[in-house]
Design a protein around this motif. Structure first.
Motif, PDB file in Angstrom:
ATOM      1  N   MET A   1      -0.933  -3.039  -4.662  1.00 35.84           N
ATOM      2  CA  MET A   1      -1.787  -2.257  -3.774  1.00 35.84           C
ATOM      3  C   MET A   1      -2.777  -1.482  -4.632  1.00 35.84           C
ATOM      4  O   MET A   1      -2.565  -1.262  -5.822  1.00 35.84           O
ATOM      5  CB  MET A   1      -0.961  -1.311  -2.891  1.00 35.84           C
ATOM      6  CG  MET A   1      -0.140  -0.303  -3.612  1.00 35.84           C
ATOM      7  SD  MET A   1       0.872   0.662  -2.442  1.00 35.84           S
ATOM      8  CE  MET A   1       1.737   1.747  -3.592  1.00 35.84           C
ATOM      9  N   VAL A   2      -3.888  -1.074  -4.002  1.00 34.06           N
ATOM     10  CA  VAL A   2      -4.920  -0.349  -4.729  1.00 34.06           C
ATOM     11  C   VAL A   2      -5.588   0.633  -3.771  1.00 34.06           C
ATOM     12  O   VAL A   2      -5.786   0.328  -2.590  1.00 34.06           O
ATOM     13  CB  VAL A   2      -5.951  -1.327  -5.352  1.00 34.06           C
ATOM     14  CG1 VAL A   2      -6.688  -2.127  -4.283  1.00 34.06           C
ATOM     15  CG2 VAL A   2      -6.915  -0.606  -6.267  1.00 34.06           C
TER      16      VAL A   2
ATOM     17  N   GLN B   1      -2.590   5.362  -8.179  1.00 34.41           N
ATOM     18  CA  GLN B   1      -3.107   6.724  -8.077  1.00 34.41           C
ATOM     19  C   GLN B   1      -3.764   6.941  -6.729  1.00 34.41           C
ATOM     20  O   GLN B   1      -4.355   6.025  -6.149  1.00 34.41           O
ATOM     21  CB  GLN B   1      -4.132   6.956  -9.190  1.00 34.41           C
ATOM     22  CG  GLN B   1      -4.597   8.388  -9.343  1.00 34.41           C
ATOM     23  CD  GLN B   1      -3.569   9.254 -10.044  1.00 34.41           C
ATOM     24  OE1 GLN B   1      -3.205   8.992 -11.175  1.00 34.41           O
ATOM     25  NE2 GLN B   1      -3.109  10.295  -9.377  1.00 34.41           N
ATOM     26  N   GLY B   2      -3.695   8.176  -6.218  1.00 37.16           N
ATOM     27  CA  GLY B   2      -4.297   8.512  -4.938  1.00 37.16           C
ATOM     28  C   GLY B   2      -5.629   9.208  -5.077  1.00 37.16           C
ATOM     29  O   GLY B   2      -6.285   9.157  -6.125  1.00 37.16           O
ATOM     30  N   HIS B   3      -6.040   9.905  -4.009  1.00 39.57           N
ATOM     31  CA  HIS B   3      -7.355  10.537  -3.957  1.00 39.57           C
ATOM     32  C   HIS B   3      -7.454  11.740  -4.883  1.00 39.57           C
ATOM     33  O   HIS B   3      -8.529  12.087  -5.343  1.00 39.57           O
ATOM     34  CB  HIS B   3      -7.667  10.958  -2.518  1.00 39.57           C
ATOM     35  CG  HIS B   3      -6.564  11.742  -1.873  1.00 39.57           C
ATOM     36  ND1 HIS B   3      -5.407  11.145  -1.431  1.00 39.57           N
ATOM     37  CD2 HIS B   3      -6.436  13.061  -1.606  1.00 39.57           C
ATOM     38  CE1 HIS B   3      -4.609  12.059  -0.902  1.00 39.57           C
ATOM     39  NE2 HIS B   3      -5.199  13.227  -1.000  1.00 39.57           N
TER      40      HIS B   3
ATOM     41  N   GLU C   1      -7.379  -5.400  -7.588  1.00 40.10           N
ATOM     42  CA  GLU C   1      -8.294  -4.509  -8.325  1.00 40.10           C
ATOM     43  C   GLU C   1      -9.603  -4.390  -7.553  1.00 40.10           C
ATOM     44  O   GLU C   1     -10.108  -5.380  -7.008  1.00 40.10           O
ATOM     45  CB  GLU C   1      -8.563  -5.063  -9.726  1.00 40.10           C
ATOM     46  CG  GLU C   1      -9.456  -4.223 -10.591  1.00 40.10           C
ATOM     47  CD  GLU C   1      -8.716  -3.104 -11.325  1.00 40.10           C
ATOM     48  OE1 GLU C   1      -9.376  -2.386 -12.101  1.00 40.10           O
ATOM     49  OE2 GLU C   1      -7.504  -2.962 -11.137  1.00 40.10           O
ATOM     50  N   ILE C   2     -10.147  -3.172  -7.510  1.00 39.84           N
ATOM     51  CA  ILE C   2     -11.450  -2.936  -6.874  1.00 39.84           C
ATOM     52  C   ILE C   2     -12.526  -2.819  -7.950  1.00 39.84           C
ATOM     53  O   ILE C   2     -12.354  -2.092  -8.929  1.00 39.84           O
ATOM     54  CB  ILE C   2     -11.420  -1.654  -6.021  1.00 39.84           C
ATOM     55  CG1 ILE C   2     -10.457  -1.816  -4.843  1.00 39.84           C
ATOM     56  CG2 ILE C   2     -12.820  -1.319  -5.501  1.00 39.84           C
ATOM     57  CD1 ILE C   2     -10.305  -0.561  -3.995  1.00 39.84           C
TER      58      ILE C   2
ATOM     59  N   ILE D   1      -9.017   4.519   1.902  1.00 40.71           N
ATOM     60  CA  ILE D   1      -8.181   3.422   2.392  1.00 40.71           C
ATOM     61  C   ILE D   1      -7.297   2.896   1.265  1.00 40.71           C
ATOM     62  O   ILE D   1      -7.765   2.641   0.157  1.00 40.71           O
ATOM     63  CB  ILE D   1      -9.058   2.278   2.941  1.00 40.71           C
ATOM     64  CG1 ILE D   1      -9.845   2.753   4.171  1.00 40.71           C
ATOM     65  CG2 ILE D   1      -8.202   1.068   3.309  1.00 40.71           C
ATOM     66  CD1 ILE D   1     -10.865   1.760   4.666  1.00 40.71           C
ATOM     67  N   LEU D   2      -6.024   2.734   1.574  1.00 37.73           N
ATOM     68  CA  LEU D   2      -5.088   2.099   0.662  1.00 37.73           C
ATOM     69  C   LEU D   2      -4.965   0.630   1.050  1.00 37.73           C
ATOM     70  O   LEU D   2      -4.566   0.301   2.174  1.00 37.73           O
ATOM     71  CB  LEU D   2      -3.726   2.792   0.752  1.00 37.73           C
ATOM     72  CG  LEU D   2      -2.643   2.325  -0.217  1.00 37.73           C
ATOM     73  CD1 LEU D   2      -3.037   2.638  -1.659  1.00 37.73           C
ATOM     74  CD2 LEU D   2      -1.302   2.979   0.122  1.00 37.73           C
TER      75      LEU D   2
END
Length: 299
Positions: A64-65, A24-26, A107-108, A72-73
Motif C-alpha cells: 500500500m502507498v 508513512q502517513g500525512h 509506488e507513486i 488517499i491510501l
C-alpha cells in the motif's frame, strides 16, 4: 563516530496476523499497517498503541502507498485490485479491478501509481483519474520492489535478481543482474547518486545508475533481507530480515554499526517484513510476522 544507542520505546499490538505492509502517513508521526488479516490500521506515534482500523479487506495485503496530495491510501487487495481509502473519514472512494494478479509492490511517481505483480507484470495507474494507463512487461519473474529515481525514472527490483530502470515514457533504459535471488527493497541515496539493494540472497549491495557495483557488497544477514530504509539524516541504512534482526549500517562504507535482536533489545520473535524511518524524533518503526509493530529510538 560515537557508538549508536538503541532503545525500544514502544510495541503496538492488535493485528491478528503477520504484517506485510507499512507506510508513512500525512504527518511524520502517523503510519499505516496491513497484512494477512486484511485490516488496514492507522497508528499515531504520539498516542502509543492506540490503533484505528480504517478498512477491512478480504484477503492478504502485501502493498500500500499513501498519496499525501489527496489524503488517499492506495491499498492492494491481493488477486483483486486496488482500493482507495480516504483516510480522513475512512470511506472507500474507488476500486480498480485487477483480477487474478498478485500485488507485491506499489509506488507513486509524477502522477502515476506503479503496481508490481507476478510474472514480470507492472500496471501503471493514472493517479488523478484512477484508471489503468499502461501495462508493462518487465522480465518473467515477480515484481517485488520499486524505487523512484531522478529525471522521472523508476527502478524496479524483481525475483529474477535484476534491477531494471524505466524512463518517464515507460520504456526500458537499463537492466543488470544485481542479486542471485529476489530483490525485496531498493533505496536511492541522493548523496552518492547510487542505488542500494537487498534481497533473498541476504546481501546488501550498492550500484551506480549505470549498473556498476560500488564496493564488494556485504553478506548482511543470515536469511532473506525483506526491508531497507534510510535515516532522515541520510547517514544510515536499516535492514530488516527473516533472521529476526534489524541491522544499522553506515551508508557510505556499508559498515555494520548495530544489531537489534530479541535477546539484547527485546526485538521481534519472527521475520521482520517492513521498516520505515520517520522524521518524527528519528524513530524507526518495524513490522513483523509476530503480529507486532516495534518503535525504536536510535541516538
Amino acid at each position: 563516530m560515537k557508538p549508536l544507542k538503541i532503545e525500544r520505546i514502544d510495541t503496538f499490538a492488535g493485528h491478528r496476523g503477520a504484517i506485510y505492509a507499512l507506510c508513512q502517513g500525512h504527518d511524520s508521526h502517523v503510519f499505516f499497517t496491513a497484512g494477512s488479516d486484511g485490516w488496514v490500521v492507522a497508528w499515531d506515534l504520539q498516542k502509543p498503541d492506540v490503533g484505528k482500523v480504517i478498512a477491512q479487506i478480504t484477503g492478504t495485503i502485501y502493498a500500500m502507498v499513501y498519496d499525501a496530495t489527496s489524503g488517499i491510501l492506495w491499498v492492494g487487495q491481493n488477486f483483486e485490485g486496488i482500493h482507495g481509502i480516504l483516510v480522513e473519514d475512512q470511506s472507500r472512494i474507488f476500486s480498480i479491478q485487477i483480477p487474478h494478479l498478485a500485488i507485491y509492490a506499489m509506488e507513486i511517481k509524477h502522477g502515476h501509481v506503479w503496481v508490481g505483480h507476478q510474472d514480470g507484470l507492472i500496471t501503471v495507474i493514472d493517479q488523478a483519474a484512477q484508471v489503468i494507463k499502461k501495462r508493462i512487461k518487465s522480465g518473467k519473474s515477480n515484481i517485488r520492489s520499486f524505487c523512484s529515481l531522478p529525471h522521472e525514472e523508476m527502478a524496479v527490483g524483481s525475483s529474477d535478481g535484476y534491477i531494471r530502470i524505466f524512463s518517464f515514457d515507460f520504456s526500458l533504459k537499463n537492466a543488470w543482474l544485481a542479486h542471485t535471488k529476489s530483490i525485496f527493497a531498493l533505496i536511492f541515496d541522493a548523496s552518492s547518486a547510487s542505488v542500494a539493494s537487498v534481497g533473498r540472497d541476504a546481501y546488501l549491495n550498492k550500484w551506480d545508475l549505470k549498473g556498476s557495483k560500488i564496493g564488494e557488497g556485504v553478506p548482511a544477514h543470515i536469511y532473506s533481507i525483506n526491508a531497507l530504509v534510510q535515516s532522515p539524516c541520510g547517514r544510515y541504512f536499516a535492514t530488516g530480515s527473516m533472521d529476526k534482526t534489524i541491522k544499522i549500517w553506515e551508508v557510505e562504507s556499508l559498515k555494520l554499526l548495530k544489531v537489534i535482536d530479541y535477546a539484547r533489545y527485546g526485538g521481534h520473535k519472527n521475520s521482520i517484513n517492513r521498516l520505515i524511518w520517520t522524521s518524527y524524533q528519528d524513530l524507526l518503526v518495524s513490522a513483523s510476522d509476530d503480529k507486532n509493530i516495534s518503535v525504536w529510538k536510535i541516538d
